[in-house]
Design an enzyme around this catalytic site. Sequence first.
Site, PDB file in Angstrom:
ATOM      1  N   HIS A 175       0.470  -4.280  15.429  1.00  0.00           N
ATOM      2  CA  HIS A 175       0.860  -3.245  14.464  1.00  0.00           C
ATOM      3  C   HIS A 175       1.371  -3.899  13.190  1.00  0.00           C
ATOM      4  O   HIS A 175       2.168  -4.843  13.238  1.00  0.00           O
ATOM      5  CB  HIS A 175       1.965  -2.363  15.060  1.00  0.00           C
ATOM      6  CG  HIS A 175       2.559  -1.393  14.086  1.00  0.00           C
ATOM      7  ND1 HIS A 175       3.833  -1.522  13.575  1.00  0.00           N
ATOM      8  CD2 HIS A 175       2.041  -0.273  13.506  1.00  0.00           C
ATOM      9  CE1 HIS A 175       4.070  -0.526  12.738  1.00  0.00           C
ATOM     10  NE2 HIS A 175       3.003   0.243  12.678  1.00  0.00           N
ATOM     11  N   SER A 176       0.896  -3.435  12.039  1.00  0.00           N
ATOM     12  CA  SER A 176       1.415  -3.864  10.736  1.00  0.00           C
ATOM     13  C   SER A 176       1.306  -5.390  10.599  1.00  0.00           C
ATOM     14  O   SER A 176       0.213  -5.938  10.724  1.00  0.00           O
ATOM     15  CB  SER A 176       2.858  -3.366  10.592  1.00  0.00           C
ATOM     16  OG  SER A 176       3.293  -3.436   9.263  1.00  0.00           O
ATOM     17  N   TYR A 177       2.431  -6.089  10.344  1.00  0.00           N
ATOM     18  CA  TYR A 177       2.414  -7.562  10.299  1.00  0.00           C
ATOM     19  C   TYR A 177       1.834  -8.145  11.586  1.00  0.00           C
ATOM     20  O   TYR A 177       1.232  -9.229  11.573  1.00  0.00           O
ATOM     21  CB  TYR A 177       3.833  -8.073  10.071  1.00  0.00           C
ATOM     22  CG  TYR A 177       4.062  -9.520  10.441  1.00  0.00           C
ATOM     23  CD1 TYR A 177       3.589 -10.554   9.638  1.00  0.00           C
ATOM     24  CD2 TYR A 177       4.787  -9.856  11.597  1.00  0.00           C
ATOM     25  CE1 TYR A 177       3.810 -11.889   9.992  1.00  0.00           C
ATOM     26  CE2 TYR A 177       5.005 -11.174  11.946  1.00  0.00           C
ATOM     27  CZ  TYR A 177       4.520 -12.193  11.151  1.00  0.00           C
ATOM     28  OH  TYR A 177       4.732 -13.515  11.495  1.00  0.00           O
ATOM     29  N   GLY A 204      -0.765  -7.509  12.931  1.00  0.00           N
ATOM     30  CA  GLY A 204      -2.184  -7.777  12.756  1.00  0.00           C
ATOM     31  C   GLY A 204      -2.450  -9.227  12.383  1.00  0.00           C
ATOM     32  O   GLY A 204      -3.461  -9.815  12.801  1.00  0.00           O
ATOM     33  N   HIS A 249       3.585   5.388   9.320  1.00  0.00           N
ATOM     34  CA  HIS A 249       3.158   4.022   9.633  1.00  0.00           C
ATOM     35  C   HIS A 249       3.546   3.594  11.049  1.00  0.00           C
ATOM     36  O   HIS A 249       2.772   2.940  11.738  1.00  0.00           O
ATOM     37  CB  HIS A 249       3.756   3.066   8.599  1.00  0.00           C
ATOM     38  CG  HIS A 249       3.410   1.630   8.818  1.00  0.00           C
ATOM     39  ND1 HIS A 249       2.112   1.173   8.922  1.00  0.00           N
ATOM     40  CD2 HIS A 249       4.207   0.527   8.959  1.00  0.00           C
ATOM     41  CE1 HIS A 249       2.113  -0.137   9.101  1.00  0.00           C
ATOM     42  NE2 HIS A 249       3.369  -0.548   9.140  1.00  0.00           N
TER      43      HIS A 249
END
Length: 239
Positions: free
Chosen positions: A76-78, A80, A219
């Site tokens: 998720h988010s960072y 990735g 998000h």
Amino acid sequence: MATYVLVHGGGHGGWCYRPVARLLREAGHEVHAPSLTGLADRAHLVGPHVDLDLHIEDVRALLHAEDLRDVVLVGHSYGGMVVTGAADRAADRVGKLVYLDAATPAAGESLVDVAGPIIESTRPFGEVVNGVELVLLPAPGAGAFYGVTDPETVAWMDDRLTGHPWKCFEQPLTLTDEAAFRAIPQFHVVCTSTIPTRGPELIAEARAEGRLWDIDTGHDLMLTEPRAVADVLLEIARA
């Protein structure tokens, strides 16, 4: 039975996947949701050594130590950035790679390169603590920054969010075996509102191949829509 490894984003920890992990386990699957070094329950380990490479090693080491194979690896988010590096370095252990409203970097890119305006906007509000530049510092109501609106969930997050070393966000990703990494099937679960900010070719290709889902929420979709996220992850495991 599928095996999931759920990797969190900046300032978070394995705790953020608790609702999704519960649903996946209730469906009979194995779930690991580690906290990366220097964050959440491992915040006491923060230091100048904490960077993207270390977080990639956190996940790679987990895959090997637990002898996990054919894993559905989710970032998720960072996260990735982290799962891309981990999948590259342990491609033989990853069966599917899922980007959960996440950064999708190419070799040589940092999170600043991928999500510059958003991540750069956090830096002026950071501070240096014991020689480490930390951003995404926790503050009352910080959950709103991640698209969470439920007051109870925001309060729960207030007790768990931690600052994140900036070094992780500016370090470029190194890929060691890009051919093996590219051979892993990749799936994308994104927030509807973020689709316009993503590469049109990536989105078009994923949609055409049935590897794209969008969820109309904030998000932190694993907290705002855990059932929808779990359902998609179950579908991906069956694919």
